[in-house]
Design a protein around this motif. Structure first.
Motif, short mmCIF file in Angstrom:
data_model
loop_
_atom_site.label_atom_id
_atom_site.label_comp_id
_atom_site.label_asym_id
_atom_site.label_seq_id
_atom_site.Cartn_x
_atom_site.Cartn_y
_atom_site.Cartn_z
N GLU A 130 0.84 -1.20 0.00
CA GLU A 130 0.00 0.00 0.00
C GLU A 130 0.87 1.25 0.00
OE1 GLU A 130 -3.72 2.03 0.28
OE2 GLU A 130 -3.42 -0.12 0.18
N ARG A 131 1.91 1.26 0.84
CA ARG A 131 2.81 2.40 0.93
C ARG A 131 3.55 2.61 -0.39
NH1 ARG A 131 6.63 1.46 5.36
NH2 ARG A 131 4.73 1.06 6.48
N LYS A 132 3.99 1.49 -0.99
CA LYS A 132 4.70 1.56 -2.26
C LYS A 132 3.78 2.12 -3.35
CE LYS A 132 7.81 -1.25 -4.99
NZ LYS A 132 8.39 -2.58 -5.14
N LYS A 133 2.52 1.69 -3.34
CA LYS A 133 1.53 2.18 -4.32
C LYS A 133 1.31 3.68 -4.14
CE LYS A 133 -3.25 1.58 -5.70
NZ LYS A 133 -4.50 0.90 -5.38
N ASP A 134 1.17 4.12 -2.91
CA ASP A 134 0.97 5.55 -2.65
C ASP A 134 2.18 6.36 -3.13
OD1 ASP A 134 -0.82 5.22 0.50
OD2 ASP A 134 -1.49 5.05 -1.57
N ARG A 135 3.37 5.86 -2.84
CA ARG A 135 4.59 6.55 -3.25
C ARG A 135 4.67 6.63 -4.78
NH1 ARG A 135 9.55 3.62 -1.40
NH2 ARG A 135 8.09 3.16 0.24
N ARG A 136 4.31 5.54 -5.42
CA ARG A 136 4.33 5.49 -6.89
C ARG A 136 3.30 6.47 -7.46
NH1 ARG A 136 3.09 -0.06 -8.74
NH2 ARG A 136 4.43 -0.45 -6.98
N ALA A 137 2.12 6.50 -6.86
CA ALA A 137 1.08 7.43 -7.32
C ALA A 137 1.52 8.88 -7.16
CB ALA A 137 -0.23 7.17 -6.57
N LEU A 138 2.11 9.20 -6.03
CA LEU A 138 2.60 10.56 -5.79
C LEU A 138 3.69 10.93 -6.79
CD1 LEU A 138 2.72 10.63 -1.89
CD2 LEU A 138 1.12 11.84 -3.38
N TYR A 139 4.58 9.98 -7.07
CA TYR A 139 5.65 10.22 -8.02
C TYR A 139 5.08 10.49 -9.42
CZ TYR A 139 9.62 9.48 -11.08
OH TYR A 139 10.57 9.64 -12.04
N THR A 140 4.10 9.68 -9.81
CA THR A 140 3.49 9.84 -11.14
C THR A 140 2.74 11.17 -11.23
OG1 THR A 140 3.29 7.44 -11.34
CG2 THR A 140 1.96 8.77 -12.85
N GLN A 141 2.01 11.53 -10.19
CA GLN A 141 1.30 12.81 -10.20
C GLN A 141 2.28 13.97 -10.31
OE1 GLN A 141 -1.03 12.65 -6.63
NE2 GLN A 141 -2.42 11.11 -7.46
N LYS A 142 3.40 13.86 -9.58
CA LYS A 142 4.42 14.90 -9.65
C LYS A 142 5.00 14.98 -11.06
CE LYS A 142 8.59 16.47 -7.34
NZ LYS A 142 9.93 16.20 -7.69
N ALA A 143 5.26 13.84 -11.68
CA ALA A 143 5.81 13.82 -13.04
C ALA A 143 4.82 14.46 -14.02
CB ALA A 143 6.13 12.38 -13.46
N ILE A 144 3.54 14.19 -13.84
CA ILE A 144 2.52 14.77 -14.73
C ILE A 144 2.46 16.29 -14.55
CG2 ILE A 144 0.03 14.89 -15.18
CD1 ILE A 144 -0.05 11.84 -14.50
N LYS A 145 2.50 16.75 -13.30
CA LYS A 145 2.45 18.20 -13.05
C LYS A 145 3.68 18.90 -13.62
CE LYS A 145 1.36 17.43 -8.69
NZ LYS A 145 1.03 17.59 -7.27
N GLU A 146 4.84 18.29 -13.44
CA GLU A 146 6.07 18.88 -13.99
C GLU A 146 6.03 18.91 -15.51
OE1 GLU A 146 9.12 16.51 -12.15
OE2 GLU A 146 9.04 17.67 -10.28
N ALA A 147 5.51 17.84 -16.11
CA ALA A 147 5.37 17.79 -17.58
C ALA A 147 4.43 18.90 -18.05
CB ALA A 147 4.87 16.42 -18.02
N PHE A 148 3.33 19.10 -17.33
CA PHE A 148 2.39 20.16 -17.69
C PHE A 148 3.10 21.51 -17.68
CE2 PHE A 148 -0.19 23.67 -16.18
CZ PHE A 148 -1.20 23.72 -17.13
N LEU A 149 3.89 21.79 -16.63
CA LEU A 149 4.60 23.07 -16.55
C LEU A 149 5.58 23.24 -17.70
CD1 LEU A 149 5.19 23.34 -12.70
CD2 LEU A 149 3.73 24.81 -14.10
N ARG A 150 6.29 22.18 -18.06
CA ARG A 150 7.24 22.28 -19.18
C ARG A 150 6.49 22.57 -20.48
NH1 ARG A 150 9.55 17.92 -16.40
NH2 ARG A 150 8.68 16.41 -17.88
N VAL A 151 5.39 21.87 -20.71
CA VAL A 151 4.59 22.10 -21.93
C VAL A 151 4.02 23.52 -21.91
CG1 VAL A 151 2.50 21.42 -23.20
CG2 VAL A 151 4.05 19.66 -22.30
N LYS A 152 3.54 23.96 -20.76
CA LYS A 152 2.90 25.27 -20.62
C LYS A 152 3.87 26.41 -20.93
CE LYS A 152 0.08 28.48 -19.67
NZ LYS A 152 0.78 29.42 -20.54
N ARG A 153 5.14 26.21 -20.65
CA ARG A 153 6.12 27.26 -20.93
C ARG A 153 6.21 27.58 -22.42
NH1 ARG A 153 8.97 24.30 -16.81
NH2 ARG A 153 8.74 25.46 -14.88
N ASN A 154 5.82 26.63 -23.25
CA ASN A 154 5.95 26.81 -24.70
C ASN A 154 4.62 26.85 -25.44
OD1 ASN A 154 8.85 26.71 -24.65
ND2 ASN A 154 8.63 24.54 -24.20
#
Length: 194
Positions: free
Chosen positions: A4-28
């Motif tokens: 469960e903890r590993k799943k939560d950590r993975r979900a948080l990591y993926t959400q963070k990656a998606i948000k960072e990707a959005f910001l990179r795309v948004k800059r352009n």
């Protein structure tokens, strides 16, 4: 439990990656031109992974604004006309954030998103501001205090964006004038009788 903890950590990591990707795309790219495919490509994830974490692009923006504005603990003091400072520390957290935050600049400086930022700030701070201003100026009705909040938050946001290129030493005199103007206006209403 460990899974469960590993799943939560993975979900948080993926959400963070998606948000960072959005910001990179948004800059352009303009916000309205961004697609889920753009974000998936940038984050190197599938559409299924995207939709497992976010329902649409607006949810990413909302999550980013929640993060960005979560550290605005001193905003209430700023918008309720606290004493203005002097020197390089005069810029309040909100002004400093709008003027200097490189990570969120692509969101805050997008005119198409200004109303969304203001709406989020309103959701977070309006009730507290209205209570604060009414405790300082008891003669104001709730609607009048709400109108002052609307006026002040829109004005502060616009001025912070307009003067974002000023260095702190140049910004501080401007900020102090605005603070004095706001404080003077707030002081013109009779205080609440105790």
């Amino acid at each position: 439990m460990s899974g469960e903890r590993k799943k939560d950590r993975r979900a948080l990591y993926t959400q963070k990656a998606i948000k960072e990707a959005f910001l990179r795309v948004k800059r352009n790219k303009d916000y309205n031109a961004i697609t889920v495919a753009d974000i998936c490509r940038e984050a190197e994830i599938s559409r299924g992974t995207f939709y497992a974490h976010f329902g649409n692009i607006a949810e990413i923006l909302d999550a980013l604004l929640d993060e960005a504005l979560a550290n605005m603990d001193h905003l209430r003091a700023y918008i309720s006309a606290a004493d203005s400072g002097a020197g390089p520390q005069c810029a309040r957290p909100f002004c400093r954030f709008v003027r200097g935050d490189q990570e969120f600049r692509c969101i805050l400086f997008d005119d198409a998103l200004g109303h969304i930022v203001i709406k989020k700030l309103t959701e977070l701070y309006k009730d507290e501001f209205v209570r604060e201003i009414r405790s300082m100026a008891g003669s104001l009705t709730e609607k009048e205090a709400e109108a002052l909040f609307c006026f002040q938050i829109n004005g502060c946001f616009a001025v912070s964006k307009q003067f974002s290129n000023l260095k702190d030493r140049e910004w501080c005199p401007v900020q102090n004038v605005i603070d004095r103007f706001i404080k003077g206006g707030a002081g013109s209403f009779p205080a609440k009788e105790t």
